[in-house]
Design an enzyme around this catalytic site. Structure first.
Site, PDB file in Angstrom:
ATOM      1  N   ASN A   1       4.232   6.299 -13.866  1.00 30.96           N
ATOM      2  CA  ASN A   1       4.838   7.613 -14.112  1.00 30.96           C
ATOM      3  C   ASN A   1       6.285   7.396 -14.551  1.00 30.96           C
ATOM      4  O   ASN A   1       7.020   6.647 -13.906  1.00 30.96           O
ATOM      5  CB  ASN A   1       4.806   8.461 -12.838  1.00 30.96           C
ATOM      6  CG  ASN A   1       3.397   8.803 -12.409  1.00 30.96           C
ATOM      7  OD1 ASN A   1       2.530   9.060 -13.247  1.00 30.96           O
ATOM      8  ND2 ASN A   1       3.138   8.788 -11.106  1.00 30.96           N
TER       9      ASN A   1
ATOM     10  N   ARG B   1       0.832  -1.208   0.000  1.00 27.92           N
ATOM     11  CA  ARG B   1       0.000   0.000   0.000  1.00 27.92           C
ATOM     12  C   ARG B   1       0.867   1.259   0.000  1.00 27.92           C
ATOM     13  O   ARG B   1       1.901   1.301   0.684  1.00 27.92           O
ATOM     14  CB  ARG B   1      -0.945   0.000   1.217  1.00 27.92           C
ATOM     15  CG  ARG B   1      -1.945  -1.124   1.126  1.00 27.92           C
ATOM     16  CD  ARG B   1      -3.058  -1.047   2.140  1.00 27.92           C
ATOM     17  NE  ARG B   1      -3.749  -2.330   2.185  1.00 27.92           N
ATOM     18  CZ  ARG B   1      -4.661  -2.729   1.305  1.00 27.92           C
ATOM     19  NH1 ARG B   1      -5.047  -1.922   0.334  1.00 27.92           N
ATOM     20  NH2 ARG B   1      -5.212  -3.925   1.393  1.00 27.92           N
ATOM     21  N   ASP B   2       0.430   2.253  -0.777  1.00 33.00           N
ATOM     22  CA  ASP B   2       1.151   3.519  -0.847  1.00 33.00           C
ATOM     23  C   ASP B   2       1.090   4.229   0.512  1.00 33.00           C
ATOM     24  O   ASP B   2       0.056   4.249   1.177  1.00 33.00           O
ATOM     25  CB  ASP B   2       0.525   4.406  -1.938  1.00 33.00           C
ATOM     26  CG  ASP B   2       1.450   5.534  -2.355  1.00 33.00           C
ATOM     27  OD1 ASP B   2       1.944   5.516  -3.497  1.00 33.00           O
ATOM     28  OD2 ASP B   2       1.687   6.452  -1.525  1.00 33.00           O
TER      29      ASP B   2
ATOM     30  N   VAL C   1      10.155   8.061  -7.274  1.00 36.46           N
ATOM     31  CA  VAL C   1      10.964   6.910  -6.848  1.00 36.46           C
ATOM     32  C   VAL C   1      11.426   6.176  -8.103  1.00 36.46           C
ATOM     33  O   VAL C   1      10.597   5.706  -8.898  1.00 36.46           O
ATOM     34  CB  VAL C   1      10.170   5.964  -5.923  1.00 36.46           C
ATOM     35  CG1 VAL C   1      11.041   4.782  -5.514  1.00 36.46           C
ATOM     36  CG2 VAL C   1       9.658   6.703  -4.682  1.00 36.46           C
TER      37      VAL C   1
ATOM     38  N   HIS D   1       1.077   2.000 -10.246  1.00 32.26           N
ATOM     39  CA  HIS D   1       0.090   2.413  -9.242  1.00 32.26           C
ATOM     40  C   HIS D   1      -1.233   1.726  -9.585  1.00 32.26           C
ATOM     41  O   HIS D   1      -1.672   1.772 -10.741  1.00 32.26           O
ATOM     42  CB  HIS D   1      -0.162   3.926  -9.312  1.00 32.26           C
ATOM     43  CG  HIS D   1       0.986   4.794  -8.929  1.00 32.26           C
ATOM     44  ND1 HIS D   1       1.070   5.415  -7.696  1.00 32.26           N
ATOM     45  CD2 HIS D   1       2.083   5.184  -9.614  1.00 32.26           C
ATOM     46  CE1 HIS D   1       2.178   6.151  -7.651  1.00 32.26           C
ATOM     47  NE2 HIS D   1       2.812   6.030  -8.800  1.00 32.26           N
TER      48      HIS D   1
ATOM     49  N   HIS E   1       7.386   1.136 -11.001  1.00 36.88           N
ATOM     50  CA  HIS E   1       6.221   0.718 -10.220  1.00 36.88           C
ATOM     51  C   HIS E   1       4.941   1.052 -10.951  1.00 36.88           C
ATOM     52  O   HIS E   1       4.854   2.058 -11.650  1.00 36.88           O
ATOM     53  CB  HIS E   1       6.216   1.364  -8.826  1.00 36.88           C
ATOM     54  CG  HIS E   1       6.424   2.850  -8.824  1.00 36.88           C
ATOM     55  ND1 HIS E   1       7.654   3.431  -9.015  1.00 36.88           N
ATOM     56  CD2 HIS E   1       5.550   3.874  -8.660  1.00 36.88           C
ATOM     57  CE1 HIS E   1       7.539   4.745  -8.957  1.00 36.88           C
ATOM     58  NE2 HIS E   1       6.265   5.037  -8.753  1.00 36.88           N
TER      59      HIS E   1
HETATM   60  P1  5GP Z   1       5.790   8.100  -8.241  1.00 39.45           P
HETATM   61  O1  5GP Z   1       5.488   9.543  -7.962  1.00 39.45           O
HETATM   62  O2  5GP Z   1       7.285   7.843  -8.281  1.00 39.45           O
HETATM   63  O3  5GP Z   1       5.064   7.525  -9.424  1.00 39.45           O
HETATM   64  O4  5GP Z   1       5.210   7.311  -7.004  1.00 39.45           O
HETATM   65  C1  5GP Z   1       5.901   7.068  -5.840  1.00 39.45           C
HETATM   66  C2  5GP Z   1       4.884   6.681  -4.793  1.00 39.45           C
HETATM   67  O5  5GP Z   1       5.556   6.037  -3.734  1.00 39.45           O
HETATM   68  C3  5GP Z   1       4.149   7.873  -4.174  1.00 39.45           C
HETATM   69  O6  5GP Z   1       2.746   7.695  -4.366  1.00 39.45           O
HETATM   70  C4  5GP Z   1       4.551   7.848  -2.706  1.00 39.45           C
HETATM   71  O7  5GP Z   1       3.490   8.189  -1.854  1.00 39.45           O
HETATM   72  C5  5GP Z   1       4.990   6.409  -2.521  1.00 39.45           C
HETATM   73  N1  5GP Z   1       6.047   6.218  -1.536  1.00 39.45           N
HETATM   74  C6  5GP Z   1       7.208   6.918  -1.429  1.00 39.45           C
HETATM   75  N2  5GP Z   1       7.974   6.411  -0.453  1.00 39.45           N
HETATM   76  C7  5GP Z   1       7.285   5.364   0.066  1.00 39.45           C
HETATM   77  C8  5GP Z   1       7.574   4.429   1.110  1.00 39.45           C
HETATM   78  O8  5GP Z   1       8.626   4.461   1.758  1.00 39.45           O
HETATM   79  N3  5GP Z   1       6.629   3.483   1.367  1.00 39.45           N
HETATM   80  C9  5GP Z   1       5.459   3.395   0.657  1.00 39.45           C
HETATM   81  N4  5GP Z   1       4.607   2.432   0.998  1.00 39.45           N
HETATM   82  N5  5GP Z   1       5.169   4.265  -0.332  1.00 39.45           N
HETATM   83  C10 5GP Z   1       6.062   5.229  -0.621  1.00 39.45           C
END
Ligand code: 5GP
Length: 116
Positions: free
Chosen positions: A89, A31-32, A98, A104, A102
């Site tokens: 993304n 989970r996010d 990150v 979503h 991944h």
């Molecule tokens: P991006 O913006 O790279 O597509 O998505 C990264 C996602 O990772 C974001 O929705 C953010 O909330 C989530 N996220 C970042 N760090 C962590 C973490 O340490 N643990 C979890 N569970 N989610 C994270």
């Protein structure tokens, strides 16, 4: 941390805690931390691929499996029939923060289109 050693790499290796909802030899889902919808799950390969730009034809099966796991989790979470969204993304302008590939999985509410 290098580009290939992100927080998601640490989660995949069990070095950082996360609310895991699925794992197998190749894939981990959790989970996010900052959910944008009632269901917000991240599905990642254990292999540290930084972005969608970095995949090759050798990764085709793995990419398919990321989506198959997303669909399976959507059913498990009870959002498959109502509908849900999968998002990857890629790089800064798309909002990638990150650099470990991944998917979503978002659902449980009406989602706007076009996205912001
Ligand atoms: P991006 O913006 O790279 O597509 O998505 C990264 C996602 O990772 C974001 O929705 C953010 O909330 C989530 N996220 C970042 N760090 C962590 C973490 O340490 N643990 C979890 N569970 N989610 C994270």
């Amino acid at each position: 941390m290098t580009e290939t050693d992100t927080v998601f790499g640490k989660i995949a290796r069990g070095e950082l805690e996360a609310d895991l909802v699925y794992q197998d030899d190749e894939i981990v889902a959790f989970r996010d931390l900052n959910p944008q919808a009632p269901v917000h799950i991240l599905i990642i390969p254990r292999q540290p691929i930084a972005t969608l730009n970095d995949v090759s034809v050798a990764d085709a099966t793995l990419l398919g499996r990321l989506l198959q796991v997303a669909a399976q989790l959507a059913k498990q979470e009870g959002i498959a029939e109502q509908g849900y969204r999968t998002v990857i993304n890629c790089n800064a302008q798309a909002g990638q923060t990150v650099y470990h590939l991944h998917v979503h999985l978002l659902g449980g509410r009406a989602l706007q289109w076009p996205p912001g």
